[in-house]
Scaffold this motif. Structure first.
Motif, PDB file in Angstrom:
ATOM      1  N   ALA A 132       0.873  -1.168   0.000  1.00  0.00           N
ATOM      2  CA  ALA A 132       0.000   0.000   0.000  1.00  0.00           C
ATOM      3  C   ALA A 132       0.909   1.217   0.000  1.00  0.00           C
ATOM      4  O   ALA A 132       2.011   1.187   0.555  1.00  0.00           O
ATOM      5  N   CYS A 133       0.465   2.275  -0.638  1.00  0.00           N
ATOM      6  CA  CYS A 133       1.215   3.532  -0.636  1.00  0.00           C
ATOM      7  C   CYS A 133       0.229   4.647  -0.343  1.00  0.00           C
ATOM      8  O   CYS A 133      -0.766   4.802  -1.060  1.00  0.00           O
ATOM      9  N   VAL A 134       0.510   5.390   0.715  1.00  0.00           N
ATOM     10  CA  VAL A 134      -0.399   6.453   1.125  1.00  0.00           C
ATOM     11  C   VAL A 134       0.350   7.759   1.328  1.00  0.00           C
ATOM     12  O   VAL A 134       1.521   7.765   1.717  1.00  0.00           O
ATOM     13  N   GLU A 135      -0.321   8.853   1.034  1.00  0.00           N
ATOM     14  CA  GLU A 135       0.246  10.166   1.314  1.00  0.00           C
ATOM     15  C   GLU A 135       0.044  10.443   2.802  1.00  0.00           C
ATOM     16  O   GLU A 135      -1.038  10.225   3.339  1.00  0.00           O
ATOM     17  N   ALA A 136       1.098  10.920   3.460  1.00  0.00           N
ATOM     18  CA  ALA A 136       1.036  11.124   4.909  1.00  0.00           C
ATOM     19  C   ALA A 136       1.948  12.260   5.334  1.00  0.00           C
ATOM     20  O   ALA A 136       2.982  12.502   4.716  1.00  0.00           O
ATOM     21  N   ALA A 137       1.569  12.934   6.399  1.00  0.00           N
ATOM     22  CA  ALA A 137       2.453  13.912   7.028  1.00  0.00           C
ATOM     23  C   ALA A 137       3.566  13.126   7.727  1.00  0.00           C
ATOM     24  O   ALA A 137       3.312  12.109   8.374  1.00  0.00           O
ATOM     25  N   MET A 138       4.780  13.579   7.552  1.00  0.00           N
ATOM     26  CA  MET A 138       5.925  12.879   8.129  1.00  0.00           C
ATOM     27  C   MET A 138       6.311  13.486   9.480  1.00  0.00           C
ATOM     28  O   MET A 138       5.890  14.587   9.816  1.00  0.00           O
ATOM     29  N   ALA A 139       7.155  12.781  10.211  1.00  0.00           N
ATOM     30  CA  ALA A 139       7.598  13.236  11.525  1.00  0.00           C
ATOM     31  C   ALA A 139       8.416  14.524  11.431  1.00  0.00           C
ATOM     32  O   ALA A 139       8.401  15.343  12.348  1.00  0.00           O
ATOM     33  N   ARG A 140       9.134  14.684  10.303  1.00  0.00           N
ATOM     34  CA  ARG A 140       9.897  15.907  10.036  1.00  0.00           C
ATOM     35  C   ARG A 140       9.598  16.321   8.602  1.00  0.00           C
ATOM     36  O   ARG A 140       9.511  15.471   7.713  1.00  0.00           O
ATOM     37  N   PRO A 141       9.478  17.608   8.328  1.00  0.00           N
ATOM     38  CA  PRO A 141       9.086  18.043   6.979  1.00  0.00           C
ATOM     39  C   PRO A 141      10.069  17.660   5.881  1.00  0.00           C
ATOM     40  O   PRO A 141       9.667  17.495   4.726  1.00  0.00           O
ATOM     41  N   GLU A 142      11.342  17.460   6.185  1.00  0.00           N
ATOM     42  CA  GLU A 142      12.319  17.116   5.155  1.00  0.00           C
ATOM     43  C   GLU A 142      12.258  15.640   4.742  1.00  0.00           C
ATOM     44  O   GLU A 142      12.807  15.247   3.720  1.00  0.00           O
ATOM     45  N   LEU A 143      11.578  14.823   5.528  1.00  0.00           N
ATOM     46  CA  LEU A 143      11.412  13.418   5.171  1.00  0.00           C
ATOM     47  C   LEU A 143      10.357  13.304   4.077  1.00  0.00           C
ATOM     48  O   LEU A 143       9.259  13.838   4.200  1.00  0.00           O
ATOM     49  N   LEU A 144      10.687  12.592   3.011  1.00  0.00           N
ATOM     50  CA  LEU A 144       9.783  12.466   1.874  1.00  0.00           C
ATOM     51  C   LEU A 144       9.117  11.100   1.785  1.00  0.00           C
ATOM     52  O   LEU A 144       8.060  10.962   1.174  1.00  0.00           O
ATOM     53  N   VAL A 145       9.725  10.074   2.413  1.00  0.00           N
ATOM     54  CA  VAL A 145       9.210   8.712   2.273  1.00  0.00           C
ATOM     55  C   VAL A 145       9.610   7.874   3.487  1.00  0.00           C
ATOM     56  O   VAL A 145      10.659   8.090   4.099  1.00  0.00           O
ATOM     57  N   GLU A 146       8.741   6.929   3.824  1.00  0.00           N
ATOM     58  CA  GLU A 146       8.986   5.986   4.914  1.00  0.00           C
ATOM     59  C   GLU A 146       8.329   4.671   4.527  1.00  0.00           C
ATOM     60  O   GLU A 146       7.329   4.660   3.810  1.00  0.00           O
ATOM     61  N   VAL A 147       8.879   3.563   5.007  1.00  0.00           N
ATOM     62  CA  VAL A 147       8.291   2.258   4.707  1.00  0.00           C
ATOM     63  C   VAL A 147       8.244   1.406   5.964  1.00  0.00           C
ATOM     64  O   VAL A 147       9.146   1.454   6.803  1.00  0.00           O
ATOM     65  N   SER A 148       7.186   0.639   6.076  1.00  0.00           N
ATOM     66  CA  SER A 148       7.036  -0.355   7.129  1.00  0.00           C
ATOM     67  C   SER A 148       6.904  -1.709   6.445  1.00  0.00           C
ATOM     68  O   SER A 148       6.127  -1.864   5.498  1.00  0.00           O
ATOM     69  N   VAL A 149       7.668  -2.697   6.916  1.00  0.00           N
ATOM     70  CA  VAL A 149       7.792  -3.976   6.204  1.00  0.00           C
ATOM     71  C   VAL A 149       7.479  -5.140   7.147  1.00  0.00           C
ATOM     72  O   VAL A 149       7.886  -5.133   8.313  1.00  0.00           O
ATOM     73  N   THR A 150       6.800  -6.141   6.596  1.00  0.00           N
ATOM     74  CA  THR A 150       6.601  -7.440   7.244  1.00  0.00           C
ATOM     75  C   THR A 150       7.193  -8.486   6.315  1.00  0.00           C
ATOM     76  O   THR A 150       6.933  -8.461   5.109  1.00  0.00           O
TER      77      THR A 150
END
Length: 118
Positions: free
Chosen positions: A94-112
Motif C-alpha cells: 500500500a502507498c499512502v500520502e502522509a504527514a511525516m515526523a519531520r518536513p524534510e522526510l519524503l518517504v517511509e516504509v514499514s515492512v513485514t
C-alpha cells in the motif's frame, strides 16, 4: 509462542520477530537533505540491513506500507522501488500520502517479512 525484539528502546523495537514473521519499524532515509530517489534508495538499503540481521531478505517480504509526503513523488519513488524489488517477488503493498515526523522526510516504509528457512 516466541517473540524476539531487537534494537529496543522505550518507544519501539526496530525488529520484532514472532515465530517466523519479521516486523520492521518504519524506515526512513539516511540523509533527509537528498531528493526522493536518494531517500528511497537509502531507506531500502536500511530495510536490506535489518532483514539480513533478522535472517531474511527482500525475496521474503510479505507486505510493505509506503508513506509518501506528497504524491507528486510517487513515480520517482516507484522507479527506485521497482528496481529494488526482485522480479516475481513483489510483496503486497500500500502507498499512502502522509504527514511525516519531520518536513524534510519524503518517504517511509514499514515492512513485514518471513524468516528464511535454511
Amino acid at each position: 509462542m516466541t517473540i524476539t525484539r531487537k534494537h529496543t528502546n522505550q518507544r519501539m523495537s526496530r525488529i520484532v520477530v514472532h515465530n517466523d514473521t519479521i516486523y520492521l519499524c518504519g524506515q526512513v532515509c539516511k540523509d533527509a537533505t537528498q531528493g526522493i530517489k536518494e531517500q528511497t534508495q537509502t531507506m531500502l538499503d536500511k530495510v536490506d540491513g535489518l532483514l539480513a540481521e533478522a535472517n531474511s531478505d527482500k525475496y521474503h517480504i510479505l507486505s510493505a506500507t509506503v508513506y509518501i509526503s506528497d504524491m507528486k513523488y510517487f513515480a520517482q519513488m516507484n522507479e527506485v522501488w521497482d528496481a529494488w524489488v526482485p522480479e516475481g517477488h513483489a510483496p503486497a503493498r500500500a502507498c499512502v500520502e502522509a504527514a511525516m515526523a519531520r518536513p524534510e522526510l519524503l518517504v517511509e516504509v514499514s515492512v513485514t517479512a518471513a524468516v528464511k528457512q535454511d
